[in-house]
Design a protein around this motif. Structure first.
Motif, mmCIF file in Angstrom:
data_model
loop_
_atom_site.group_PDB
_atom_site.id
_atom_site.type_symbol
_atom_site.label_atom_id
_atom_site.label_comp_id
_atom_site.label_asym_id
_atom_site.label_seq_id
_atom_site.Cartn_x
_atom_site.Cartn_y
_atom_site.Cartn_z
ATOM 1 N N ARG A 268 10.459 8.728 0.596
ATOM 2 C CA ARG A 268 10.630 7.454 -0.123
ATOM 3 C C ARG A 268 10.889 6.306 0.848
ATOM 4 O O ARG A 268 10.376 5.200 0.675
ATOM 5 C CB ARG A 268 11.761 7.557 -1.140
ATOM 6 N N ALA A 269 11.685 6.564 1.886
ATOM 7 C CA ALA A 269 11.976 5.523 2.884
ATOM 8 C C ALA A 269 10.711 5.145 3.659
ATOM 9 O O ALA A 269 10.476 3.957 3.920
ATOM 10 C CB ALA A 269 13.061 6.016 3.843
ATOM 11 N N ILE A 270 9.906 6.129 4.016
ATOM 12 C CA ILE A 270 8.648 5.861 4.732
ATOM 13 C C ILE A 270 7.711 5.040 3.854
ATOM 14 O O ILE A 270 7.112 4.052 4.297
ATOM 15 C CB ILE A 270 7.980 7.181 5.166
ATOM 16 N N ILE A 271 7.589 5.436 2.587
ATOM 17 C CA ILE A 271 6.707 4.721 1.657
ATOM 18 C C ILE A 271 7.210 3.304 1.418
ATOM 19 O O ILE A 271 6.426 2.349 1.402
ATOM 20 C CB ILE A 271 6.561 5.513 0.342
ATOM 21 N N GLY B 164 9.007 1.435 3.451
ATOM 22 C CA GLY B 164 8.748 0.659 4.667
ATOM 23 C C GLY B 164 7.290 0.263 4.790
ATOM 24 O O GLY B 164 6.970 -0.869 5.163
ATOM 25 N N ALA B 165 6.402 1.211 4.465
ATOM 26 C CA ALA B 165 4.967 0.910 4.521
ATOM 27 C C ALA B 165 4.585 -0.115 3.460
ATOM 28 O O ALA B 165 3.740 -0.981 3.705
ATOM 29 C CB ALA B 165 4.158 2.186 4.350
ATOM 30 N N ALA B 166 5.210 -0.047 2.288
ATOM 31 C CA ALA B 166 4.919 -1.016 1.231
ATOM 32 C C ALA B 166 5.355 -2.418 1.645
ATOM 33 O O ALA B 166 4.648 -3.393 1.380
ATOM 34 C CB ALA B 166 5.611 -0.600 -0.069
ATOM 35 N N GLN B 167 6.498 -2.541 2.313
ATOM 36 C CA GLN B 167 6.962 -3.842 2.790
ATOM 37 C C GLN B 167 6.000 -4.434 3.812
ATOM 38 O O GLN B 167 5.777 -5.640 3.840
ATOM 39 C CB GLN B 167 8.354 -3.737 3.407
ATOM 40 N N ARG B 168 5.433 -3.574 4.665
ATOM 41 C CA ARG B 168 4.479 -4.018 5.685
ATOM 42 C C ARG B 168 3.059 -4.117 5.142
ATOM 43 O O ARG B 168 2.145 -4.441 5.887
ATOM 44 C CB ARG B 168 4.489 -3.051 6.870
ATOM 45 N N LYS B 169 2.870 -3.786 3.863
ATOM 46 C CA LYS B 169 1.544 -3.732 3.234
ATOM 47 C C LYS B 169 0.621 -2.786 4.006
ATOM 48 O O LYS B 169 -0.524 -3.105 4.312
ATOM 49 C CB LYS B 169 0.933 -5.124 3.134
ATOM 50 N N ALA B 170 1.168 -1.593 4.314
ATOM 51 C CA ALA B 170 0.449 -0.610 5.110
ATOM 52 C C ALA B 170 0.361 0.743 4.415
ATOM 53 O O ALA B 170 0.250 1.775 5.078
ATOM 54 C CB ALA B 170 1.121 -0.457 6.472
#
Length: 87
Positions: free
Chosen positions: A14-17, A19-25
């Motif tokens: 969940r933390a990885i997802i 973080g990726a969502a915040q970076r739009k990645a």
């Protein structure tokens, strides 16, 4: 694309997802399918506990070098469900 697989807890995922969502990645992430390989009886006695775990839990591959994965895309929950069906 970096290929990095490791056993992850759901909270870590969940933390990885997030973080990726915040970076739009999110498009850079994918679910990999894991397989459990039985240990050969003669080999198991000579291995340490960590070696046994490393041997048994592997990224699934068939035939030879093909690794099944599901891109996370824009909906992590739906893609996780697809990966679980594939597994």
């Amino acid at each position: 694309m970096l290929l990095f697989t490791t056993e992850q807890t759901e909270s870590w995922q969940r933390a990885i997802i997030a973080g990726a969502a915040q970076r739009k990645a999110l498009h850079e992430l994918a679910w990999f399918i894991q397989m459990i390989v039985p240990l050969p009886k003669g080999l198991a006695r000579t291995m340490t506990q960590q070696q046994r775990l490393d041997y048994r839990y592997r990224t699934a591959c068939a035939p030879k070098d093909w690794i099944p994965y599901v891109p996370i895309g824009s909906d992590p929950a739906a893609s996780r469900y697809e990966a679980e069906i594939l597994a």
